[in-house]
Design a protein around this motif. Sequence first.
Motif, mmCIF file in Angstrom:
data_model
loop_
_atom_site.group_PDB
_atom_site.id
_atom_site.type_symbol
_atom_site.label_atom_id
_atom_site.label_comp_id
_atom_site.label_asym_id
_atom_site.label_seq_id
_atom_site.Cartn_x
_atom_site.Cartn_y
_atom_site.Cartn_z
ATOM 1 N N GLN A 177 0.771 -1.275 0.095
ATOM 2 C CA GLN A 177 -0.119 -0.059 0.122
ATOM 3 C C GLN A 177 1.124 1.079 0.054
ATOM 4 O OE1 GLN A 177 -3.650 0.410 2.267
ATOM 5 N NE2 GLN A 177 -4.087 -1.618 2.299
ATOM 6 N N ALA A 178 1.973 0.994 0.898
ATOM 7 C CA ALA A 178 2.987 2.369 0.842
ATOM 8 C C ALA A 178 3.251 2.889 -0.794
ATOM 9 C CB ALA A 178 4.021 2.228 1.545
ATOM 10 N N ILE A 179 3.717 1.711 -1.454
ATOM 11 C CA ILE A 179 4.202 1.889 -2.973
ATOM 12 C C ILE A 179 3.234 2.417 -3.714
ATOM 13 C CG2 ILE A 179 5.460 1.044 -4.968
ATOM 14 C CD1 ILE A 179 6.833 -1.061 -2.768
ATOM 15 N N SER A 180 1.996 1.464 -3.640
ATOM 16 C CA SER A 180 1.028 1.761 -4.817
ATOM 17 C C SER A 180 0.406 3.032 -4.295
ATOM 18 C CB SER A 180 0.081 0.714 -4.947
ATOM 19 O OG SER A 180 -0.481 0.344 -3.466
ATOM 20 N N GLY A 181 0.191 3.416 -3.082
ATOM 21 C CA GLY A 181 -0.529 4.639 -2.674
ATOM 22 C C GLY A 181 0.612 5.737 -3.121
ATOM 23 N N ALA A 182 1.744 5.750 -2.858
ATOM 24 C CA ALA A 182 2.436 6.874 -3.383
ATOM 25 C C ALA A 182 2.526 6.993 -5.070
ATOM 26 C CB ALA A 182 3.996 6.776 -3.244
ATOM 27 N N VAL A 183 2.280 5.961 -5.742
ATOM 28 C CA VAL A 183 2.286 5.984 -7.251
ATOM 29 C C VAL A 183 0.951 6.638 -7.434
ATOM 30 C CG1 VAL A 183 2.235 4.654 -9.362
ATOM 31 C CG2 VAL A 183 4.030 4.113 -7.527
ATOM 32 N N TRP A 184 -0.117 6.227 -6.999
ATOM 33 C CA TRP A 184 -1.549 6.613 -7.257
ATOM 34 C C TRP A 184 -1.563 8.069 -6.964
ATOM 35 C CZ3 TRP A 184 -5.259 8.951 -4.341
ATOM 36 C CH2 TRP A 184 -6.617 9.133 -4.908
ATOM 37 N N LEU A 185 -1.188 8.604 -5.748
ATOM 38 C CA LEU A 185 -1.173 9.960 -5.233
ATOM 39 C C LEU A 185 -0.421 10.896 -6.009
ATOM 40 C CD1 LEU A 185 -2.373 11.968 -3.057
ATOM 41 C CD2 LEU A 185 0.046 11.411 -1.720
ATOM 42 N N HIS A 186 0.657 10.288 -6.616
ATOM 43 C CA HIS A 186 1.536 10.988 -7.445
ATOM 44 C C HIS A 186 0.855 11.555 -8.714
ATOM 45 C CE1 HIS A 186 5.314 11.134 -10.418
ATOM 46 N NE2 HIS A 186 5.941 12.035 -9.371
ATOM 47 N N GLY A 187 0.240 10.384 -9.280
ATOM 48 C CA GLY A 187 -0.686 10.672 -10.534
ATOM 49 C C GLY A 187 -1.650 11.513 -10.428
ATOM 50 N N LYS A 188 -2.471 11.278 -9.320
ATOM 51 C CA LYS A 188 -3.683 12.118 -8.916
ATOM 52 C C LYS A 188 -3.137 13.677 -8.701
ATOM 53 C CE LYS A 188 -7.884 10.998 -8.742
ATOM 54 N NZ LYS A 188 -8.305 10.552 -10.008
ATOM 55 N N ALA A 189 -2.022 13.891 -8.171
ATOM 56 C CA ALA A 189 -1.757 15.269 -7.973
ATOM 57 C C ALA A 189 -1.436 15.919 -9.054
ATOM 58 C CB ALA A 189 -0.583 15.183 -6.971
ATOM 59 N N ALA A 190 -0.918 15.185 -10.083
ATOM 60 C CA ALA A 190 -0.851 15.579 -11.411
ATOM 61 C C ALA A 190 -2.151 16.033 -12.059
ATOM 62 C CB ALA A 190 0.101 14.633 -12.572
ATOM 63 N N GLU A 191 -3.256 15.235 -12.041
ATOM 64 C CA GLU A 191 -4.559 15.467 -12.477
ATOM 65 C C GLU A 191 -5.173 16.643 -11.896
ATOM 66 O OE1 GLU A 191 -6.828 11.698 -12.003
ATOM 67 O OE2 GLU A 191 -5.389 10.407 -13.282
ATOM 68 N N HIS A 192 -4.931 16.801 -10.546
ATOM 69 C CA HIS A 192 -5.502 17.962 -9.775
ATOM 70 C C HIS A 192 -5.114 19.227 -10.473
ATOM 71 C CE1 HIS A 192 -6.971 20.557 -6.857
ATOM 72 N NE2 HIS A 192 -5.691 20.860 -6.309
ATOM 73 N N LEU A 193 -3.530 19.393 -10.688
ATOM 74 C CA LEU A 193 -3.011 20.381 -11.327
ATOM 75 C C LEU A 193 -3.576 20.837 -12.614
ATOM 76 C CD1 LEU A 193 0.606 19.955 -9.995
ATOM 77 C CD2 LEU A 193 -0.873 21.810 -9.241
ATOM 78 N N ALA A 194 -3.993 19.541 -13.246
ATOM 79 C CA ALA A 194 -4.462 19.846 -14.674
ATOM 80 C C ALA A 194 -5.729 20.499 -14.615
ATOM 81 C CB ALA A 194 -4.098 18.530 -15.676
ATOM 82 N N SER A 195 -6.399 20.170 -13.661
ATOM 83 C CA SER A 195 -7.840 20.503 -13.640
ATOM 84 C C SER A 195 -7.901 21.989 -13.083
ATOM 85 C CB SER A 195 -8.562 19.574 -12.520
ATOM 86 O OG SER A 195 -8.188 19.905 -11.226
ATOM 87 N N ILE A 196 -6.609 22.474 -12.502
ATOM 88 C CA ILE A 196 -6.749 23.812 -12.125
ATOM 89 C C ILE A 196 -5.807 24.721 -13.169
ATOM 90 C CG2 ILE A 196 -7.791 23.572 -9.839
ATOM 91 C CD1 ILE A 196 -4.839 24.033 -8.898
ATOM 92 N N HIS A 197 -5.885 24.139 -14.227
ATOM 93 C CA HIS A 197 -4.889 24.667 -15.528
ATOM 94 C C HIS A 197 -3.483 25.183 -15.044
ATOM 95 C CE1 HIS A 197 -8.804 24.636 -17.266
ATOM 96 N NE2 HIS A 197 -9.368 25.338 -16.494
ATOM 97 N N LYS A 198 -2.967 24.341 -13.852
ATOM 98 C CA LYS A 198 -1.583 24.310 -13.817
ATOM 99 C C LYS A 198 -0.573 23.034 -14.402
ATOM 100 C CE LYS A 198 -1.771 27.222 -9.490
ATOM 101 N NZ LYS A 198 -1.478 27.376 -8.149
ATOM 102 N N GLY A 199 -1.385 22.696 -15.262
ATOM 103 C CA GLY A 199 -0.704 21.732 -16.100
ATOM 104 C C GLY A 199 -1.684 21.141 -17.044
ATOM 105 N N PRO A 200 -1.763 20.219 -17.927
ATOM 106 C CA PRO A 200 -0.307 19.365 -17.776
ATOM 107 C C PRO A 200 0.785 20.358 -18.251
ATOM 108 C CG PRO A 200 -1.862 18.665 -19.738
ATOM 109 C CD PRO A 200 -2.363 19.581 -18.978
ATOM 110 N N ILE A 201 0.521 21.167 -19.210
ATOM 111 C CA ILE A 201 1.624 21.735 -20.040
ATOM 112 C C ILE A 201 2.556 22.946 -18.606
ATOM 113 C CG2 ILE A 201 2.780 23.559 -21.525
ATOM 114 C CD1 ILE A 201 0.037 22.710 -23.157
ATOM 115 N N GLY A 202 3.918 22.631 -18.441
ATOM 116 C CA GLY A 202 4.597 23.518 -17.627
ATOM 117 C C GLY A 202 4.223 23.119 -16.146
#
Length: 293
Positions: free
Chosen positions: A247-272
């Motif tokens: 869970q520690a490994i898969s939780g980190a990998v999932w959260l990492h991706g989810k954080a990127a999705e969140h940034l894209a949803s508020i237009h701080k990504g994916p570009i830049g």
Amino acid sequence: MSNISSKEIIIKYVEPKNLQNIFKKREKNSHKGDFGTISIIGGNRGMEGSVLLAARTAIKIGSGKVLIGFTQKNIPITVDLIQPELMLQTANQILKKFLIKIDTWIIGCGMGQNNISNNILHKALSYIENKNIVLDADALNIISEQNTIYKNSSNTIIMTPHPSEAARLLKCTTKEIQSNRIKSAKKISKIYNSWTVLKGFETIISSPNGDILINTSGNPGLASSGTGDVLAGMIGSFLGQSNDIQQAISGAVWLHGKAAEHLASIHKGPIGMTASELAEAAREILNQHSYQN
Ligand SMILES: NC(=O)C1=CN([C@@H]2O[C@H](COP(=O)(O)OP(=O)(O)OC[C@H]3O[C@@H](n4cnc5c(N)ncnc54)[C@H](O)[C@@H]3O)[C@@H](O)[C@H]2O)[C@@H](O)CC1
Ligand SMILES: Nc1ncnc2c1ncn2[C@@H]1O[C@H](COP(=O)(O)OP(=O)(O)O)[C@@H](O)[C@H]1O
């Protein structure tokens, strides 16, 4: 977890509902000793940013204490003014003074492949016992040249290669790795008796005995410098906070991706999108998921 059966293996996908040992409320009487003491070894001259990213991330997602051990003769900075909570040492000082106090190690971020880094990696892998060790970037590159480096280790090893690092470990081409990512991750786990996180689009997680998990969170905003260091910091941080390695490994990998999705949803990504922003977004999502009920 949803299962898709193929002839030889059962593939499972990382799902947040199965990460309850990671996404959980804190006990009211908890103290920093409950959340791990992490050491990040690396940051050769010119790549100090790499360990800073991993360390800042580890503290932001809940580690109790975080130390950096620079693979340099002297520390290049005495304080991180952005994150003064971090303790800064040379790698040699950490191995001498803090060895038994550290419960999770992350080794390799920006470590370089010179005599100092080689020597530190050998020392670390022979001194550390019965701990979790995340091996990233240059630690993997060094090991791929000298794969006898940690025979009979009592430690739990987690390797986090990107496809080219995986190719170096398996002595093949990046194209061959990408043409069969599951098989490649399993092979690394088998050869190195390790957990393997084969990074890239749809990261593959293999346990030492070849059980496979696939993560689908994330976006191309992650294809940017330093996001792998942030992931290493997350994996190390969660390993220090829970005994549930999967869970520690898969939780980190999932959260990492989810954080990127969140940034894209508020237009701080994916570009830049930047690696530093990723750590901030991950903290927000982690708290949301841990305190949602
Ligand atoms: N701020 C810093 O100081 C940073 C330092 N870094 C360090 O820089 C050193 C070199 O690492 P690099 O990873 O840049 O160099 P590498 O030569 O190991 O790998 C880079 C190459 O790997 C291939 N690759 C990576 N991901 C791939 C994918 N998903 N699919 C297909 N091919 C892929 C690409 O060809 C890419 O150009 C390491 O020590 C690393 O830790 C990096 O972590 C970036 C940030
Ligand atoms: N297209 C993509 N989709 C999803 N995740 C990606 C994509 N490209 C890169 N990533 C993720 O970004 C991170 C990059 O790590 P790495 O290559 O080690 O970068 P660095 O060495 O610059 O820190 C990995 O977690 C990888 O899975």
